[in-house]
Design a protein around this motif. Structure first.
Motif, PDB file in Angstrom:
ATOM      1  N   HIS A  29      43.876  30.655  49.177  1.00 15.95           N
ATOM      2  CA  HIS A  29      42.532  31.636  49.628  1.00 15.95           C
ATOM      3  C   HIS A  29      42.487  32.885  48.929  1.00 15.95           C
ATOM      4  O   HIS A  29      41.705  34.032  49.644  1.00 15.95           O
ATOM      5  CB  HIS A  29      42.560  31.491  51.293  1.00 15.95           C
ATOM      6  CG  HIS A  29      42.539  30.048  51.378  1.00 15.95           C
ATOM      7  ND1 HIS A  29      43.005  29.291  51.923  1.00 15.95           N
ATOM      8  CD2 HIS A  29      41.746  29.378  51.549  1.00 15.95           C
ATOM      9  CE1 HIS A  29      43.156  28.297  52.175  1.00 15.95           C
ATOM     10  NE2 HIS A  29      41.635  28.075  51.739  1.00 15.95           N
ATOM     11  N   GLY A  30      43.179  33.241  48.347  1.00 14.55           N
ATOM     12  CA  GLY A  30      43.826  34.529  47.194  1.00 14.55           C
ATOM     13  C   GLY A  30      42.209  35.121  46.468  1.00 14.55           C
ATOM     14  O   GLY A  30      41.607  34.110  46.706  1.00 14.55           O
ATOM     15  N   PRO A  31      42.505  36.262  46.272  1.00  9.23           N
ATOM     16  CA  PRO A  31      40.862  36.653  46.245  1.00  9.23           C
ATOM     17  C   PRO A  31      40.597  36.853  44.445  1.00  9.23           C
ATOM     18  O   PRO A  31      41.970  35.899  43.378  1.00  9.23           O
ATOM     19  CB  PRO A  31      41.655  38.110  45.695  1.00  9.23           C
ATOM     20  CG  PRO A  31      42.864  38.841  46.132  1.00  9.23           C
ATOM     21  CD  PRO A  31      43.677  37.615  47.524  1.00  9.23           C
ATOM     22  N   GLY A  32      39.593  35.446  44.417  1.00  7.66           N
ATOM     23  CA  GLY A  32      38.882  35.229  42.879  1.00  7.66           C
ATOM     24  C   GLY A  32      39.644  33.714  43.137  1.00  7.66           C
ATOM     25  O   GLY A  32      39.276  33.230  42.206  1.00  7.66           O
ATOM     26  N   MET A  58      43.267  28.027  40.857  1.00  7.66           N
ATOM     27  CA  MET A  58      42.981  28.804  39.780  1.00  7.66           C
ATOM     28  C   MET A  58      42.481  30.406  39.598  1.00  7.66           C
ATOM     29  O   MET A  58      41.573  29.783  40.881  1.00  7.66           O
ATOM     30  CB  MET A  58      42.691  27.876  38.423  1.00  7.66           C
ATOM     31  CG  MET A  58      43.262  26.522  37.801  1.00  7.66           C
ATOM     32  SD  MET A  58      41.340  25.404  37.180  1.00  7.66           S
ATOM     33  CE  MET A  58      40.703  25.174  38.349  1.00  7.66           C
ATOM     34  N   GLY A  59      42.710  31.100  38.518  1.00 10.90           N
ATOM     35  CA  GLY A  59      41.927  32.339  38.948  1.00 10.90           C
ATOM     36  C   GLY A  59      42.074  33.451  39.509  1.00 10.90           C
ATOM     37  O   GLY A  59      41.056  34.019  40.120  1.00 10.90           O
ATOM     38  N   CYS A  60      43.240  33.250  39.983  1.00  9.20           N
ATOM     39  CA  CYS A  60      43.589  33.991  41.516  1.00  9.20           C
ATOM     40  C   CYS A  60      43.758  34.903  40.575  1.00  9.20           C
ATOM     41  O   CYS A  60      44.397  35.643  39.574  1.00  9.20           O
ATOM     42  CB  CYS A  60      44.875  33.866  41.758  1.00  9.20           C
ATOM     43  SG  CYS A  60      44.511  32.405  43.100  1.00  9.20           S
ATOM     44  N   LEU A  61      43.498  36.359  41.814  1.00 10.97           N
ATOM     45  CA  LEU A  61      43.267  37.977  40.849  1.00 10.97           C
ATOM     46  C   LEU A  61      43.869  38.727  41.108  1.00 10.97           C
ATOM     47  O   LEU A  61      44.444  39.141  40.582  1.00 10.97           O
ATOM     48  CB  LEU A  61      42.148  38.978  41.162  1.00 10.97           C
ATOM     49  CG  LEU A  61      40.676  38.042  40.815  1.00 10.97           C
ATOM     50  CD1 LEU A  61      39.538  39.367  41.743  1.00 10.97           C
ATOM     51  CD2 LEU A  61      40.149  38.695  39.357  1.00 10.97           C
ATOM     52  N   MET A  62      45.244  38.229  42.214  1.00  3.82           N
ATOM     53  CA  MET A  62      46.288  38.509  42.122  1.00  3.82           C
ATOM     54  C   MET A  62      47.428  37.530  43.244  1.00  3.82           C
ATOM     55  O   MET A  62      47.067  36.438  43.691  1.00  3.82           O
ATOM     56  CB  MET A  62      46.795  39.915  43.519  1.00  3.82           C
ATOM     57  CG  MET A  62      48.109  40.282  43.608  1.00  3.82           C
ATOM     58  SD  MET A  62      47.567  41.469  44.452  1.00  3.82           S
ATOM     59  CE  MET A  62      48.476  42.497  44.128  1.00  3.82           C
ATOM     60  N   ASP A  63      48.572  37.325  42.621  1.00  2.00           N
ATOM     61  CA  ASP A  63      49.067  35.981  42.748  1.00  2.00           C
ATOM     62  C   ASP A  63      49.463  36.175  44.323  1.00  2.00           C
ATOM     63  O   ASP A  63      50.102  37.504  44.761  1.00  2.00           O
ATOM     64  CB  ASP A  63      50.711  35.843  42.108  1.00  2.00           C
ATOM     65  CG  ASP A  63      50.280  35.307  40.431  1.00  2.00           C
ATOM     66  OD1 ASP A  63      49.076  34.715  40.642  1.00  2.00           O
ATOM     67  OD2 ASP A  63      51.437  35.849  40.048  1.00  2.00           O
ATOM     68  N   TYR A  64      49.616  34.989  45.600  1.00  2.00           N
ATOM     69  CA  TYR A  64      50.200  35.144  46.428  1.00  2.00           C
ATOM     70  C   TYR A  64      51.843  36.149  47.500  1.00  2.00           C
ATOM     71  O   TYR A  64      50.844  36.732  47.862  1.00  2.00           O
ATOM     72  CB  TYR A  64      50.072  34.089  47.175  1.00  2.00           C
ATOM     73  CG  TYR A  64      50.558  33.295  46.939  1.00  2.00           C
ATOM     74  CD1 TYR A  64      51.752  33.330  47.887  1.00  2.00           C
ATOM     75  CD2 TYR A  64      51.087  32.511  45.852  1.00  2.00           C
ATOM     76  CE1 TYR A  64      53.425  32.225  48.442  1.00  2.00           C
ATOM     77  CE2 TYR A  64      52.642  31.499  45.519  1.00  2.00           C
ATOM     78  CZ  TYR A  64      53.142  31.663  46.549  1.00  2.00           C
ATOM     79  OH  TYR A  64      54.480  30.806  46.706  1.00  2.00           O
ATOM     80  N   GLN A  65      52.551  36.020  46.471  1.00  5.59           N
ATOM     81  CA  GLN A  65      53.727  36.056  46.422  1.00  5.59           C
ATOM     82  C   GLN A  65      53.680  37.884  46.845  1.00  5.59           C
ATOM     83  O   GLN A  65      54.230  39.079  46.738  1.00  5.59           O
ATOM     84  CB  GLN A  65      54.198  35.819  45.473  1.00  5.59           C
ATOM     85  CG  GLN A  65      54.754  35.984  44.431  1.00  5.59           C
ATOM     86  CD  GLN A  65      53.714  34.952  43.745  1.00  5.59           C
ATOM     87  OE1 GLN A  65      53.528  34.316  43.786  1.00  5.59           O
ATOM     88  NE2 GLN A  65      54.397  34.986  42.532  1.00  5.59           N
ATOM     89  N   TYR A  66      52.206  38.189  46.060  1.00  9.71           N
ATOM     90  CA  TYR A  66      52.308  40.155  46.451  1.00  9.71           C
ATOM     91  C   TYR A  66      51.711  40.950  46.782  1.00  9.71           C
ATOM     92  O   TYR A  66      52.017  41.561  47.058  1.00  9.71           O
ATOM     93  CB  TYR A  66      51.586  40.314  44.416  1.00  9.71           C
ATOM     94  CG  TYR A  66      52.390  39.706  43.568  1.00  9.71           C
ATOM     95  CD1 TYR A  66      54.388  39.913  43.353  1.00  9.71           C
ATOM     96  CD2 TYR A  66      52.593  39.171  42.322  1.00  9.71           C
ATOM     97  CE1 TYR A  66      54.708  39.870  42.350  1.00  9.71           C
ATOM     98  CE2 TYR A  66      52.991  38.893  41.217  1.00  9.71           C
ATOM     99  CZ  TYR A  66      54.595  38.948  41.089  1.00  9.71           C
ATOM    100  OH  TYR A  66      55.290  38.857  40.172  1.00  9.71           O
ATOM    101  N   ILE A  67      50.702  40.023  47.520  1.00 12.27           N
ATOM    102  CA  ILE A  67      49.699  39.969  48.412  1.00 12.27           C
ATOM    103  C   ILE A  67      50.650  40.549  49.674  1.00 12.27           C
ATOM    104  O   ILE A  67      51.017  40.616  50.385  1.00 12.27           O
ATOM    105  CB  ILE A  67      48.545  38.637  48.844  1.00 12.27           C
ATOM    106  CG1 ILE A  67      47.849  39.009  48.422  1.00 12.27           C
ATOM    107  CG2 ILE A  67      47.507  39.133  50.384  1.00 12.27           C
ATOM    108  CD1 ILE A  67      46.354  37.773  47.645  1.00 12.27           C
TER     109      ILE A  67
END
Length: 155
Positions: free
Chosen positions: A100-103, A127-136
């Protein structure tokens, strides 16, 4: 003391997202953090040195926990973000942000027709995540470290 409203709001926000991902170790750590922050606030207002000491010790532990979370999500050492370590190996849940990350566009593929099991799992592609979840998750933990240090500075 650093504005405890900010500390509480950030702790509650993190608790909500850990609950959404069923990550039990962070849920317990966040719960204790919220309790200790409340005790630290009370200790500061009422000038209870024992509570302030408890808060100080907990802040150091909280920083260490968040460093561990950063290492976990960045796969430092023998840690792997794909392991079930944060769920105490009792479930296959993961960070809520991974789907459910951004994008992020999440697509579920239901089980093959005619296949009936007691556990109906779907295959999920993201698909299409603006930022990988691990970085969030790393940003969340980094923010918690910064807030803990700022909270200690003003004791």
């Amino acid at each position: 003391m650093f504005d405890t409203d900010i500390i509480e709001v950030l702790a509650l926000e993190r608790q909500v997202f850990d609950f959404l991902g069923y990550q039990w170790a962070p849920i317990l750590a966040n719960f204790f953090h919220i309790i200790i922050v409340i005790l630290g606030l009370f200790g500061t207002i009422q000038y209870r040195p024992r509570y302030i000491v408890v808060y100080t010790v907990w802040a150091a532990l909280w920083v260490a926990w968040n460093v561990f979370i950063i290492c976990f999500y960045l796969d430092v050492g023998g840690l792997s973000k794909d392991s079930d370590l944060l769920t105490f190996n009792i479930s296959v849940h993961h960070s809520w942000w991974s789907e459910h990350g951004p994008g992020c566009v999440r697509r579920e593929m239901p089980q093959a027709p005619g296949v009936r099991t007691t556990e109906s799992h779907s295959y999920i592609t993201v698909m299409g995540c603006l930022m990988d979840y691990q970085y969030i998750e790393v940003v969340h933990s980094g923010t918690q470290i910064l807030v803990a240090i700022l909270g200690l500075k003003d004791l």
